[in-house]
Design a protein around this motif. Sequence first.
Motif, PDB file in Angstrom:
ATOM      1  N   SER A 153       7.753   9.761  -0.313  1.00  0.00           N
ATOM      2  CA  SER A 153       8.045   9.467   1.086  1.00  0.00           C
ATOM      3  C   SER A 153       6.877   8.822   1.823  1.00  0.00           C
ATOM      4  N   ARG A 154       7.158   7.713   2.473  1.00  0.00           N
ATOM      5  CA  ARG A 154       6.229   6.978   3.339  1.00  0.00           C
ATOM      6  C   ARG A 154       4.963   6.503   2.619  1.00  0.00           C
ATOM      7  N   ARG A 155       5.093   6.115   1.357  1.00  0.00           N
ATOM      8  CA  ARG A 155       3.929   5.655   0.591  1.00  0.00           C
ATOM      9  C   ARG A 155       4.089   4.204   0.131  1.00  0.00           C
ATOM     10  N   THR A 185      -0.486   5.174 -10.031  1.00  0.00           N
ATOM     11  CA  THR A 185      -0.956   5.165  -8.640  1.00  0.00           C
ATOM     12  C   THR A 185      -0.658   6.476  -7.925  1.00  0.00           C
ATOM     13  N   ARG A 186       0.222   7.282  -8.472  1.00  0.00           N
ATOM     14  CA  ARG A 186       0.642   8.561  -7.890  1.00  0.00           C
ATOM     15  C   ARG A 186       1.398   8.381  -6.577  1.00  0.00           C
ATOM     16  N   CYS A 187       1.990   7.206  -6.406  1.00  0.00           N
ATOM     17  CA  CYS A 187       2.818   6.925  -5.224  1.00  0.00           C
ATOM     18  C   CYS A 187       4.282   6.813  -5.603  1.00  0.00           C
ATOM     19  N   VAL A 188       4.577   6.811  -6.897  1.00  0.00           N
ATOM     20  CA  VAL A 188       5.926   6.532  -7.389  1.00  0.00           C
ATOM     21  C   VAL A 188       6.598   7.817  -7.844  1.00  0.00           C
ATOM     22  N   SER A 189       7.829   7.985  -7.392  1.00  0.00           N
ATOM     23  CA  SER A 189       8.608   9.149  -7.771  1.00  0.00           C
ATOM     24  C   SER A 189       9.523   8.846  -8.964  1.00  0.00           C
TER      25      SER A 189
END
Length: 185
Positions: A36-38, A96-100
């Motif tokens: 969320s919101r990334r 990147t640790r932004c992806v679900s």
Amino acid sequence: MPILPREEDIFPSDLLETGEANAGNGRYWFCLYTISRREKELLRKLIALGVACYCPMVPKRYRSPAGRLRTSWTPLFPNYVFLFGDESHRLAALATRCVSRVEVIGDPAVADDLRQVHAALRAGVPLTPEAKLERGQRVRVTSGPFRGFEGEVLRREGKTRLLLSIRFLEQGASMELDEAVLTPL
């Protein structure tokens, strides 16, 4: 006056203008579902890595409590970033640790669809995201404190409301939820 300056929403800048963005040669379009919101953070990281990506941004205008007109740039499709690359680029995006979640887009026409959106935004046409959920449709909440709740979509004054009904009593209550956490049944 924007709160922050507009950032790049496409890399490289001619990604959709050349025929290179058509799938082939081991390269595909991937749809990245972000945490969320990334979206902007993910874009910055992908651009720094030199990975071809696109996340269409639209201006959102509102008045501050002091009465000033503010503009912020928000994703046209919240929580989604499109990546064009191979398996190594997909893995770089996951790192990147932004992806679900990541999905390969099998339809080769996606590049044409993205070109149309990009051309409309460059021309200054105001675009509004349209939801795929219809009034009366049964849905399930997929995340958040109400995860697992099921109900029916109601619309009131442009906001999405979920009707939680007690069928036996033929009564219910509704609550406002973000459409991003709802999935059709």
